[in-house]
Design a protein around this motif. Structure first.
Motif, PDB file in Angstrom:
ATOM      1  N   THR A   1      24.934  15.178  14.588  1.00 34.10           N
ATOM      2  CA  THR A   1      26.444  15.263  14.507  1.00 34.10           C
ATOM      3  C   THR A   1      26.640  16.819  13.917  1.00 34.10           C
ATOM      4  O   THR A   1      27.693  17.530  14.397  1.00 34.10           O
ATOM      5  CB  THR A   1      27.051  14.247  13.610  1.00 34.10           C
ATOM      6  OG1 THR A   1      27.021  13.053  14.113  1.00 34.10           O
ATOM      7  CG2 THR A   1      28.456  14.606  13.673  1.00 34.10           C
ATOM      8  N   TYR A   2      25.976  17.053  13.222  1.00 31.45           N
ATOM      9  CA  TYR A   2      26.024  18.632  12.331  1.00 31.45           C
ATOM     10  C   TYR A   2      25.667  19.800  13.419  1.00 31.45           C
ATOM     11  O   TYR A   2      26.198  20.453  13.491  1.00 31.45           O
ATOM     12  CB  TYR A   2      25.519  18.859  11.088  1.00 31.45           C
ATOM     13  CG  TYR A   2      26.134  19.763  10.144  1.00 31.45           C
ATOM     14  CD1 TYR A   2      27.037  19.989   9.436  1.00 31.45           C
ATOM     15  CD2 TYR A   2      25.214  21.214  10.294  1.00 31.45           C
ATOM     16  CE1 TYR A   2      27.833  20.812   8.938  1.00 31.45           C
ATOM     17  CE2 TYR A   2      25.650  22.238   9.648  1.00 31.45           C
ATOM     18  CZ  TYR A   2      26.975  22.181   9.087  1.00 31.45           C
ATOM     19  OH  TYR A   2      27.399  23.158   8.308  1.00 31.45           O
ATOM     20  N   GLN A   3      24.516  19.274  14.147  1.00 30.78           N
ATOM     21  CA  GLN A   3      23.894  20.124  15.111  1.00 30.78           C
ATOM     22  C   GLN A   3      25.085  20.630  15.974  1.00 30.78           C
ATOM     23  O   GLN A   3      25.153  21.647  16.636  1.00 30.78           O
ATOM     24  CB  GLN A   3      22.855  19.877  15.675  1.00 30.78           C
ATOM     25  CG  GLN A   3      22.037  20.832  16.409  1.00 30.78           C
ATOM     26  CD  GLN A   3      20.603  20.316  16.690  1.00 30.78           C
ATOM     27  OE1 GLN A   3      20.397  19.139  16.845  1.00 30.78           O
ATOM     28  NE2 GLN A   3      19.772  21.517  17.292  1.00 30.78           N
ATOM     29  N   ARG A   4      25.755  19.707  16.429  1.00 30.73           N
ATOM     30  CA  ARG A   4      26.939  19.889  17.743  1.00 30.73           C
ATOM     31  C   ARG A   4      28.093  20.557  16.952  1.00 30.73           C
ATOM     32  O   ARG A   4      28.351  21.477  17.701  1.00 30.73           O
ATOM     33  CB  ARG A   4      27.311  18.310  18.078  1.00 30.73           C
ATOM     34  CG  ARG A   4      26.528  17.590  19.263  1.00 30.73           C
ATOM     35  CD  ARG A   4      27.143  16.667  19.614  1.00 30.73           C
ATOM     36  NE  ARG A   4      27.616  15.559  18.788  1.00 30.73           N
ATOM     37  CZ  ARG A   4      26.975  14.458  18.255  1.00 30.73           C
ATOM     38  NH1 ARG A   4      25.789  14.453  18.700  1.00 30.73           N
ATOM     39  NH2 ARG A   4      27.569  13.756  17.643  1.00 30.73           N
TER      40      ARG A   4
ATOM     41  N   THR B   1      19.783  27.415  12.450  1.00 27.81           N
ATOM     42  CA  THR B   1      19.288  26.052  13.036  1.00 27.81           C
ATOM     43  C   THR B   1      19.056  25.146  11.739  1.00 27.81           C
ATOM     44  O   THR B   1      19.192  25.740  10.497  1.00 27.81           O
ATOM     45  CB  THR B   1      17.927  26.588  13.569  1.00 27.81           C
ATOM     46  OG1 THR B   1      17.224  27.232  12.444  1.00 27.81           O
ATOM     47  CG2 THR B   1      18.084  27.183  14.973  1.00 27.81           C
ATOM     48  N   ILE B   2      19.150  24.044  11.970  1.00 26.53           N
ATOM     49  CA  ILE B   2      18.902  22.957  10.882  1.00 26.53           C
ATOM     50  C   ILE B   2      17.324  22.920  10.828  1.00 26.53           C
ATOM     51  O   ILE B   2      16.631  22.496  11.387  1.00 26.53           O
ATOM     52  CB  ILE B   2      19.481  21.628  11.158  1.00 26.53           C
ATOM     53  CG1 ILE B   2      21.203  21.844  11.355  1.00 26.53           C
ATOM     54  CG2 ILE B   2      19.093  20.507  10.092  1.00 26.53           C
ATOM     55  CD1 ILE B   2      21.519  20.567  11.827  1.00 26.53           C
TER      56      ILE B   2
ATOM     57  N   ILE C   1      31.978  12.558  13.265  1.00 23.44           N
ATOM     58  CA  ILE C   1      32.671  13.849  12.927  1.00 23.44           C
ATOM     59  C   ILE C   1      32.187  14.536  11.506  1.00 23.44           C
ATOM     60  O   ILE C   1      31.614  13.682  10.675  1.00 23.44           O
ATOM     61  CB  ILE C   1      33.964  13.871  13.009  1.00 23.44           C
ATOM     62  CG1 ILE C   1      34.526  13.053  11.882  1.00 23.44           C
ATOM     63  CG2 ILE C   1      34.467  13.402  14.387  1.00 23.44           C
ATOM     64  CD1 ILE C   1      36.024  13.158  11.648  1.00 23.44           C
ATOM     65  N   VAL C   2      32.101  15.869  11.270  1.00 22.12           N
ATOM     66  CA  VAL C   2      31.928  16.172  10.131  1.00 22.12           C
ATOM     67  C   VAL C   2      33.166  16.043   9.400  1.00 22.12           C
ATOM     68  O   VAL C   2      34.171  16.568   9.724  1.00 22.12           O
ATOM     69  CB  VAL C   2      31.507  18.013  10.376  1.00 22.12           C
ATOM     70  CG1 VAL C   2      31.399  18.531   8.871  1.00 22.12           C
ATOM     71  CG2 VAL C   2      30.346  18.012  10.967  1.00 22.12           C
ATOM     72  N   GLY C   3      33.016  15.248   8.400  1.00 19.92           N
ATOM     73  CA  GLY C   3      34.375  14.991   7.639  1.00 19.92           C
ATOM     74  C   GLY C   3      34.599  15.886   6.436  1.00 19.92           C
ATOM     75  O   GLY C   3      35.559  16.039   6.062  1.00 19.92           O
TER      76      GLY C   3
END
Length: 186
Positions: A54-57, A107-108, A173-175
């Motif tokens: 999710t965070y990567q998107r 990048t993560i 989603i990123v909340g």
């Protein structure tokens, strides 16, 4: 004069009548609850994978918007809460106003899950994690082509991220997100 004890049947009858009266007020048994939705995550491993993806998107789209000079910033709303979207769009506008050009992508490096819930909490949060983001490949230049990246910039930063469940379209989603440190602990 001898006293004859009364049989206890009157007391027992009064107690039984009282209990019947109480049960009569409760009505019929309630209907069984509707079938509930399946959990958002079935395991910690699944939650960790979902947080990272999710965070990567979000990160990919955010840097795409920056690389395109802030064009169509509303796209970020598909991956964030309204609060995060507003903050990000403000950043896109400021970068565009400055004439900044972004190249490269973060990048993560790692994800450490702090919390995961099979069902959303009252704020719709289903996971919280700390992510180490490598930004060493990200370059930012002004309109004259001069780098505006500080020579003091650390190659990584640590972020605390809440992943929320958006019920209307059943997506993650990123909340919320907050920078914790300019470095990641290795």
């Amino acid at each position: 004069m001898p006293v004859t004890p009364r049989p206890r049947t009157h007391s027992a009858l009064a107690l039984a009548a009282g209990l019947l009266a109480l049960t009569a007020c409760s009505g019929p048994d309630p209907a069984p609850p509707p079938s509930s939705a399946p959990p958002v995550f079935a395991s910690e491993e699944e939650a960790l994978t979902a947080v990272t993806e999710t965070y990567q998107r979000f990160q990919q789209l955010s840097y795409q918007i920056l690389a395109e000079g802030g064009a169509d910033p509303e796209r970020i709303r598909s991956l964030t809460s309204d609060e995060v979207a507003e903050t990000e769009m403000d950043g896109y506008r400021r970068a565009a106003d400055q004439g900044y050009v972004f190249t490269g992508a973060p990048t993560i490096q790692s994800t450490a899950l702090d919390l995961w819930l099979p069902y959303p909490d009252p704020l719709q949060v289903v996971a919280r994690a700390e992510l180490c983001i490598d930004i060493s490949n990200v370059q930012v230049v002004d309109g004259a082509g001069t780098s505006v990246v500080s020579t003091e910039r650390q190659p990584q930063s640590l972020w605390s991220v809440d992943i929320s469940y958006r019920e209307n379209d059943q997506t993650l989603i990123v909340g919320a997100k907050e920078k914790v440190d300019d470095r990641c602990d290795d």
